[in-house]
Design an enzyme around this catalytic site. Structure first.
Site, PDB file in Angstrom:
ATOM      1  N   GLU A  67     150.073  47.768  -5.142  1.00 18.80           N
ATOM      2  CA  GLU A  67     149.963  47.396  -3.732  1.00 18.80           C
ATOM      3  C   GLU A  67     150.411  48.483  -2.759  1.00 18.80           C
ATOM      4  O   GLU A  67     149.842  48.647  -1.673  1.00 18.80           O
ATOM      5  CB  GLU A  67     150.752  46.108  -3.454  1.00 18.80           C
TER       6      GLU A  67
ATOM      7  N   ASN B 245     136.036  73.541   4.348  1.00 21.55           N
ATOM      8  CA  ASN B 245     136.536  74.873   4.659  1.00 21.55           C
ATOM      9  C   ASN B 245     136.299  75.260   6.115  1.00 21.55           C
ATOM     10  O   ASN B 245     137.030  76.084   6.673  1.00 21.55           O
ATOM     11  CB  ASN B 245     135.910  75.907   3.726  1.00 21.55           C
TER      12      ASN B 245
ATOM     13  N   GLY C  14     147.379  41.197  -7.693  1.00 18.24           N
ATOM     14  CA  GLY C  14     147.389  39.749  -7.879  1.00 18.24           C
ATOM     15  C   GLY C  14     147.081  39.345  -9.298  1.00 18.24           C
ATOM     16  O   GLY C  14     147.553  38.304  -9.778  1.00 18.24           O
TER      17      GLY C  14
ATOM     18  N   SER D  74     132.262  78.714  -1.588  1.00 16.91           N
ATOM     19  CA  SER D  74     133.056  77.991  -0.596  1.00 16.91           C
ATOM     20  C   SER D  74     132.534  78.198   0.817  1.00 16.91           C
ATOM     21  O   SER D  74     132.783  77.379   1.693  1.00 16.91           O
ATOM     22  CB  SER D  74     134.513  78.451  -0.662  1.00 16.91           C
TER      23      SER D  74
ATOM     24  N   GLU E 265     133.127  85.703  -4.799  1.00 21.22           N
ATOM     25  CA  GLU E 265     132.542  85.255  -3.534  1.00 21.22           C
ATOM     26  C   GLU E 265     131.906  86.429  -2.781  1.00 21.22           C
ATOM     27  O   GLU E 265     132.422  86.913  -1.774  1.00 21.22           O
ATOM     28  CB  GLU E 265     133.626  84.569  -2.688  1.00 21.22           C
TER      29      GLU E 265
ATOM     30  N   ALA F 192     143.663  41.440  -5.422  1.00 21.07           N
ATOM     31  CA  ALA F 192     143.116  40.629  -4.332  1.00 21.07           C
ATOM     32  C   ALA F 192     141.828  41.245  -3.809  1.00 21.07           C
ATOM     33  O   ALA F 192     141.556  42.438  -4.003  1.00 21.07           O
ATOM     34  CB  ALA F 192     144.143  40.516  -3.210  1.00 21.07           C
TER      35      ALA F 192
ATOM     36  N   LYS G 249     126.350  86.939  -6.232  1.00 21.53           N
ATOM     37  CA  LYS G 249     125.744  85.631  -6.493  1.00 21.53           C
ATOM     38  C   LYS G 249     124.232  85.733  -6.643  1.00 21.53           C
ATOM     39  O   LYS G 249     123.632  85.079  -7.499  1.00 21.53           O
ATOM     40  CB  LYS G 249     126.154  84.646  -5.394  1.00 21.53           C
TER      41      LYS G 249
ATOM     42  N   GLU H 264     150.278  39.485 -11.022  1.00 22.65           N
ATOM     43  CA  GLU H 264     151.119  38.386 -10.546  1.00 22.65           C
ATOM     44  C   GLU H 264     150.701  37.058 -11.175  1.00 22.65           C
ATOM     45  O   GLU H 264     151.544  36.223 -11.498  1.00 22.65           O
ATOM     46  CB  GLU H 264     151.067  38.324  -9.019  1.00 22.65           C
TER      47      GLU H 264
END
Length: 689
Positions: free
Chosen positions: A122, A470, A99, A399, A372, A60, A377, A102
């Site tokens: 549904e 976070n 639908g 994060s 981390e 639908a 990094k 159906e």
């Protein structure tokens, strides 16, 4: 035209044509009803119904659900198809959902293409089938399969649809197959409404209720669907349809259905912002640095999307571990039937593991998923900058860390953005795309294009500690720890949030992920923590004892050899000792108190995130909390839920809490503004600066 029709001799061809997915809106329903009358007037011998493009009909038009039902109603259209003197054959060329399924069940025969799917999803939108699904499906597939299909909402692939009896045949060209059906065969097929309903089986129904209660805590639609199926088994067909329709309309206007529609439309709208006009880079090869659980998951997700991946580790030993991590994911996916042997081999070919950065030299995008640490990094980015082309885009999966600080170490910081995946990266749908102060539009556009290729839900975030998700999580845990020292227990807090709709509470979740992760983040924040803000050191005590969670056998809980969670008196002793040291007079918190405080803490933090421009909209925050952090989808996401409470009521409750702690419970300016202006958070926008 929403429905087209033509005839060839005595056969009619009807096609649903409502791009992009042939949603069954008012025009489609009217077109189908007109086609029934046309076929009868033309004295056709059969009608072959199919969908234009790659869908038969994907359900639908949910945009109609917020208003009154519009005629013609789908149940009436399907009754007309089913009772027509002209038999209809559903040639299911693509997805037939809700639908659409159906409609197919109301046809005399159903023929499905091998790659098509059919189902009744549904309940995932907080309603039940509303056009005969709960009545026709049990007659076609039996009670057991009908209960499973309707209460889970999972569609069936063609082979399973044939096995259950939902369709009559699987054919490469369903339309040609429908043309070839002998007339006498078609005439002998009994319409679905004339098939007998299966007998009531109390044990099957009870088992279905138990399963739904365990898997869908707090949700009403699946349980109501079981009720409707059960009550309809011994009722006349028309009476069963009327009962189904009444429950469908009741649920459609309910709070849960509105919340689920909100998430549905927010997910569909998740894309690059309108102002982002740059073209993304053409990406065929991606470098991933770090082959741990996260890096291996990212590499596998990229290979799933047909990309070639160079997975880089620091040394040969790390490369061997990374190879094992990737192999484990591939074997798990193979064992679960998500890929076949050919698919597994293809992913192995696509992912190359090395400890040599120069091997990644052909990549136009690199994603760093290393430890981390800012120093780590920056070192990784320096090596990537040397090894990759000067226009390659460099992304970090951090994060919490400051992307602008990472970018500042490079000659060209415009190349840098955040691509924050969620573990497991090949399964979780959320991708926070973090825009640094100097991130170029081309880099951002590439991030959004990658999200689309990976079938992720992209959300644009600004730079702050923890970005969107976070940062909210940190406030959630802080509020939980405050409850803990002031009088609660880990199990009471967890139980309250599970009752609210989370799969697990904050303490069980920390035990699963590992307490050392949050501990390291707290140590990073020590130098900048507000000295006026209350700090609860209970988790630090656990880490000092080596209690890192389930993997060490103990964290907030103790775990048996079989993994069973056990409340631990050692934790109780630590909590009580810290409360005495802080001079806290412990009190009792009800489950309602716990839920109220934790949810309000998250709402208030989320509103500050909006106010600061870290998130672009309340809907984006809803997507992050639902797809990344387990906020119950049926509540619509954090700020949709806040709007059900109302800003004025939230401000009132926060005002009471601020008397206890004016620092932690300082009310967000966004909430104050919405309360004063009687404005929903969903409609709040930042004033131009």
């Amino acid at each position: 035209m929403s429905v087209t029709k033509h005839r060839d001799k005595d056969i009619g061809f009807v096609e649903i044509d409502n791009p992009p997915v042939n949603a069954i809106g008012q025009a489609v329903r009217q077109g189908l009803l007109d086609a029934v009358r046309w076929a009868e007037q033309e004295r056709l011998t059969r009608v072959i119904l199919t969908g234009h493009g790659r869908a038969f009909a994907a359900g639908a038009d949910a945009r109609e659900f917020d208003g009154a039902p519009i005629e013609p109603h789908l149940p009436d259209v399907l009754n007309a198809i089913e009772t027509s003197d002209v038999p209809w054959v559903a040639a299911i060329n693509g997805v037939a959902l809700g639908g659409g399924a159906e409609i197919a069940m109301a046809c005399r025969m159903r023929i499905i293409a091998p790659g098509a799917q059919i189902g009744l999803p549904e309940v995932t939108l907080g309603v039940i089938p509303g056009a005969g699904g709960t009545v026709r499906l049990p007659r076609l597939v039996g009670l057991s399969d009908a209960l499973e299909i309707i209460t889970t909402g999972k569609p069936l692939v063609a082979a399973d649809a044939l096995r259950t009896g939902l369709v009559h045949a699987v054919e490469d060209d369903p339309v040609d197959a429908a043309l070839a059906i002998p007339g006498e065969t078609l005439a002998c097929i009994v319409p679905t409404r004339e098939l007998p309903a299966p007998k009531t089986d109390i044990s099957l129904i009870a088992a279905a209720r138990e399963k739904v209660a365990a898997k869908s805590r707090g949700q009403v639609a699946a349980l109501r669907a079981i009720d409707v199926i059960e009550h309809g088994l011994d009722k006349p067909f028309g009476q069963a349809l009327s009962m189904e329709r009444a429950v469908f309309l009741e649920l459609r206007s309910g709070e849960q259905a509105r919340a689920l529609r909100h998430v549905f439309f927010a997910e569909r709208a998740a894309k690059a912002p309108d102002w982002l006009r740059s073209d993304p880079a053409e990406i065929a090869r991606v470098a991933v640095v770090g082959g741990g659980t996260m890096g291996a998951g990212i590499a596998y997700a990229l290979s799933n999307a047909g990309l070639t991946v160079t997975l880089v580790e620091t040394d040969a030993e790390g490369a061997a571990r990374a190879t094992d991590n990737v192999a484990r994911i591939i074997e798990t996916s193979l064992g679960r039937g998500l890929i076949d042997r050919a698919g597994a081999d293809d992913r192995r070919r696509r992912i190359g593991v090395t400890d040599d950065y120069s091997a990644a030299g052909g990549a136009r995008l690199a994603i760093e998923a290393a430890f981390e640490s800012m120093d780590v990094k920056r070192a990784v980015f320096a090596r990537l900058s040397e090894a990759l082309p000067s226009d390659a885009i460099l992304a970090t999966n951090t994060s919490y860390l400051d992307i602008d600080e990472i970018a500042a170490s490079l000659p060209d910081p415009t190349r840098v953005l955040g691509l924050h995946f969620f573990a497991p990266a090949h399964i979780m749908k959320l991708l926070e795309i973090v825009r640094g102060a100097k991130t170029s539009d081309a880099a951002l556009a590439t991030g959004f294009a990658l999200a689309k290729r990976l079938r992720k839900v992209p959300v644009l975030a600004g730079v702050c500690d923890g970005f969107i998700g976070n940062r909210i999580l940190s406030r959630y845990r802080e509020a939980a720890d405050t409850l803990l020292i002031d009088g609660s227990t880990p199990s009471a807090v967890d139980a309250a949030m599970v009752e609210f709709g989370y799969a697990m509470g904050p303490y069980e979740a920390q035990d699963l992920s590992g307490l050392e992760i949050a501990h390291a983040n707290r140590r990073r924040q020590d130098a900048t923590r507000d000295p006026q803000r209350r700090y609860v050191p209970i988790a630090d005590r656990l880490v000092a004892l080596g209690r890192l969670g389930k993997k060490t056998g103990a964290g907030w809980y103790r775990y048996s050899d079989t993994g069973t969670r056990i409340e631990d008196p050692i934790v109780t002793d630590i909590v009580l000792a810290e409360a005495r040291s802080a001079g806290v007079s412990r009190t009792v918190f009800s489950a309602e108190d716990i839920r109220d405080r934790l949810v309000l803490a998250m709402i208030n933090e989320a509103c500050d995130i909006l106010h600061e421009g870290i998130a672009q909209s309340a809907a984006d925050i809803d997507l992050v909390t639902v797809f990344g952090y387990g906020f119950p989808r049926w509540r619509g996401g954090l700020l949709h839920h806040a709007d059900t409470l109302g800003a004025a009521e939230i401000v009132r409750r926060l005002g009471a809490l601020s008397l206890e702690d004016p620092v932690a419970w300082k009310i967000s300016p966004v909430l104050l503004e919405c309360a004063n202006d009687n404005l929903e958070l969903a409609k709040w926008t930042r004033a131009p600066r």
